[in-house]
Design an enzyme around this catalytic site. Sequence first.
Site, mmCIF file in Angstrom:
data_model
loop_
_atom_site.group_PDB
_atom_site.id
_atom_site.type_symbol
_atom_site.label_atom_id
_atom_site.label_comp_id
_atom_site.label_asym_id
_atom_site.label_seq_id
_atom_site.Cartn_x
_atom_site.Cartn_y
_atom_site.Cartn_z
ATOM 1 N N HIS A 167 -11.547 -3.572 -4.631
ATOM 2 C CA HIS A 167 -10.647 -4.039 -3.579
ATOM 3 C C HIS A 167 -9.584 -2.982 -3.278
ATOM 4 O O HIS A 167 -9.078 -2.305 -4.177
ATOM 5 C CB HIS A 167 -9.945 -5.332 -4.001
ATOM 6 N N CYS A 175 -11.273 -1.330 1.092
ATOM 7 C CA CYS A 175 -10.522 -1.595 2.313
ATOM 8 C C CYS A 175 -9.243 -0.757 2.337
ATOM 9 O O CYS A 175 -8.695 -0.406 1.294
ATOM 10 C CB CYS A 175 -10.153 -3.075 2.392
#
Length: 319
Positions: free
Chosen positions: A92, A148
Amino acid sequence: MPRRKALLIGINYFGSSHQLNGCVNDAKNIRNFLVQDRGFSSAPHDMVFLTDEAPNQGTPFFPTGANIMAALHWLVTGNSPGDSVWLSYSGHGGQVKDPDGDRESGLDDTICPVDFESQGQIDSDTLHKAIVSPMIKGARLTVLFDCCHSGSAIELPYVYRPNSQGEVNLIDNVKQGVNLATGAMNLLRGGFSAAKIQDAKVLLGGAKSFFAGLQHRPVGDVNEDGLGEENFIEPWKHEGKDVWMFSGCADHQTSADTTIAGAATGAMSHVFLQTMRENPNQSYIQVLQNTRVSLANKYQQIPQLSVGGLYDLDQQVNF
């Protein structure tokens, strides 16, 4: 003799509400690529492998924030001129408030260790100081971040921006750009439907991005190689470190966790390895453009290339 050294991090966040599926596989696939295709050794003193698989819990190889920072210190110290150093992260990515005020968005990029909910994220300023600043001059660091909000994740001072939108051409020849627009028109012949209209929009959007890329660059925004300065408040551009980073998307975008050929993987990691294996002798620009072309067919994310100095991006990828 120059040394090759690598740190690979893959975090699936098993059992959490944030669970991903392909990040541990990314780390394993990259390990295989580095060993089989690039001459790296998988010996423990040459390659450190951090994943949140159950056997790693309670060991230095479980990717907590503290273990990641310790592994980064190992990676970037003890090197000599001529060494090739590799760092990859799949997991993440997030964003936090920018304390310096040098980001237009007001946000700094982050990565998320397995314990980020209790111990916090690691922001881009911290990552730069831990990864880039300690690197000895003359040793090359290659970075691949598949997460991301990763475009400025380690705050390298220059990013490749070859046109007025600050984007790399998605397609490298005019004929392909024309084919996108023609394909949209052909799709709509013989009747309209919601599915057809949506597909046509995707094709036309790709053509629009391509033709926008043919515009002249504004003087002063980029140099002759298409490198634009990121304008961080810190004097990163004066460090002159030999660091090259491919990231899965721009700061404002997300990176896809997907399934390809029945196996969970990050889209960027898969395409990067595929691109490098198809032609190991590409330049940095060619690798970036080819990963963008491959991803553009299915994904919104736009990979980025950032560097530690004003380097020749047409040189062959070397790590």
